[in-house]
Scaffold this active site. Structure first.
Site, PDB file in Angstrom:
ATOM      1  CB  THR A 181      26.749   7.328   4.651  1.00  0.00           C
ATOM      2  OG1 THR A 181      26.551   7.888   3.807  1.00  0.00           O
ATOM      3  CG2 THR A 181      28.979   8.267   5.422  1.00  0.00           C
TER       4      THR A 181
ATOM      5  CG  ASN B 110      22.353   7.611   3.703  1.00  0.00           C
ATOM      6  OD1 ASN B 110      24.090   7.257   3.120  1.00  0.00           O
ATOM      7  ND2 ASN B 110      22.551   9.213   3.310  1.00  0.00           N
TER       8      ASN B 110
ATOM      9  CD  GLU C 159      25.663  10.894   5.663  1.00  0.00           C
ATOM     10  OE1 GLU C 159      25.725  10.402   4.454  1.00  0.00           O
ATOM     11  OE2 GLU C 159      25.507  12.417   5.863  1.00  0.00           O
TER      12      GLU C 159
HETATM   13  N1  RBF Z   1      29.116  17.281   6.583  1.00  0.00           N
HETATM   14  C1  RBF Z   1      29.500  18.736   7.292  1.00  0.00           C
HETATM   15  O1  RBF Z   1      29.134  19.282   6.355  1.00  0.00           O
HETATM   16  N2  RBF Z   1      29.942  18.713   8.703  1.00  0.00           N
HETATM   17  C2  RBF Z   1      30.493  17.642   9.484  1.00  0.00           C
HETATM   18  O2  RBF Z   1      31.391  17.749  10.278  1.00  0.00           O
HETATM   19  C3  RBF Z   1      30.183  15.925   8.789  1.00  0.00           C
HETATM   20  N3  RBF Z   1      31.030  15.919   9.942  1.00  0.00           N
HETATM   21  C4  RBF Z   1      30.887  13.692   9.594  1.00  0.00           C
HETATM   22  C5  RBF Z   1      31.431  12.820   9.855  1.00  0.00           C
HETATM   23  C6  RBF Z   1      30.998  11.886  10.309  1.00  0.00           C
HETATM   24  C7  RBF Z   1      31.820  10.953  10.766  1.00  0.00           C
HETATM   25  C8  RBF Z   1      31.049  11.684   8.419  1.00  0.00           C
HETATM   26  C9  RBF Z   1      30.629  10.127   8.084  1.00  0.00           C
HETATM   27  C10 RBF Z   1      30.243  12.141   7.894  1.00  0.00           C
HETATM   28  C11 RBF Z   1      30.050  13.912   8.401  1.00  0.00           C
HETATM   29  N4  RBF Z   1      29.537  14.675   7.268  1.00  0.00           N
HETATM   30  C12 RBF Z   1      30.009  15.692   8.270  1.00  0.00           C
HETATM   31  C13 RBF Z   1      28.640  14.598   6.114  1.00  0.00           C
HETATM   32  C14 RBF Z   1      29.897  13.813   5.142  1.00  0.00           C
HETATM   33  O3  RBF Z   1      29.362  15.758   4.206  1.00  0.00           O
HETATM   34  C15 RBF Z   1      28.391  12.985   4.737  1.00  0.00           C
HETATM   35  O4  RBF Z   1      28.795  11.761   4.726  1.00  0.00           O
HETATM   36  C16 RBF Z   1      28.600  13.661   2.458  1.00  0.00           C
HETATM   37  O5  RBF Z   1      28.064  14.709   2.581  1.00  0.00           O
HETATM   38  C17 RBF Z   1      27.612  12.347   1.992  1.00  0.00           C
HETATM   39  O6  RBF Z   1      26.258  11.950   1.722  1.00  0.00           O
HETATM   40 MG    MG Z   2      25.616   7.714   1.874  1.00  0.00          MG
END
Ligand code: RBF
Ligand code: MG
Length: 195
Positions: free
Chosen positions: A42, A44, A128
């Site tokens: 992702t 940021n 992100e």
């Molecule tokens: N992290 C969560 O803890 N819960 C979520 O529902 C969640 N949904 C996400 C959906 C998308 C499309 C993306 C790109 C990330 C999501 N993440 C979620 C964040 C994920 O934990 C994070 O990208 C990583 O921790 C990297 O920083």
């Molecule tokens: Mg990232």
């Protein structure tokens, strides 16, 4: 094949969407977990730079389009990540022609409960963007312009990394499907015209 927590997506963007980033943002390094642990990198950005309209969005997953702009005359640098690892900033100089086109995105506005259970990041919100494209190189430091066209689902807590990855992949498929319809494709244009 929708999940119980999926929000229905209208056939044309409905208020408050479309929301434009209005300006470009520098892509900064996060925790490095997205690419290494989840296989879902992702981009940021600094949430203190976001407009109020974007900052007030409820936590959850959104979709839209983004366009990257490299800083061609900027030399490479090394920045230190929060955990002390060094990160190479190439400012997008290695992006290919295809990677500089307007690309579909899914975005997470969240507190990342899956990762922030007991560390000191509990209350820090992240913004992100996962760009739906397989990139050949990293592009830290380059500029990103984006728009947000709709909401997919609330942010959830997960018990396993696999369940989180699985849901993100479903989010990606939903975004791809919706963004491929004429009423949503239209919004590529305003980004194509922006630098
Ligand atoms: N992290 C969560 O803890 N819960 C979520 O529902 C969640 N949904 C996400 C959906 C998308 C499309 C993306 C790109 C990330 C999501 N993440 C979620 C964040 C994920 O934990 C994070 O990208 C990583 O921790 C990297 O920083
Ligand atoms: Mg990232």
């Amino acid at each position: 094949m929708s999940r119980p927590f999926d929000e229905p997506i209208p056939s044309i963007p409905r208020s408050p969407f479309p929301i434009s980033s209005l300006k470009s943002f520098n892509i900064i390094n996060g925790f490095g977990r997205g690419s290494t642990e989840l296989g879902i990198p992702t981009a940021n950005i600094d949430i203190t730079e976001l407009s109020n309209e974007i900052n007030e969005l409820k936590l959850g997953v959104y979709f839209g389009y983004a366009k990257l702009t490299p800083l061609k005359s900027q030399c490479d640098t090394i920045e230190l990540r929060k955990d002390g690892e060094s990160v190479e900033y190439n400012y997008g100089k290695l992006l290919t022609e295809d990677e500089l086109k307007v690309l579909p995105i899914v975005l997470s506005v969240g507190l990342n409960p899956f990762y922030n259970k007991d560390d000191d990041n509990k209350n820090s919100k992240t913004f992100e963007i996962h760009i739906i494209h397989k990139f050949g190189n990293t592009f830290y430091g380059c500029l990103i312009n984006f728009n947000i066209l709709g909401y997919i689902r609330p942010e959830l807590d997960y018990t396993t990394k696999e369940a989180l990855i699985n849901d993100i992949n479903i989010d990606i498929n939903i975004a791809k499907r919706v963004l491929n319809t004429d009423e949503y494709k239209k919004y590529k244009k305003d980004l194509e015209e922006r630098e």
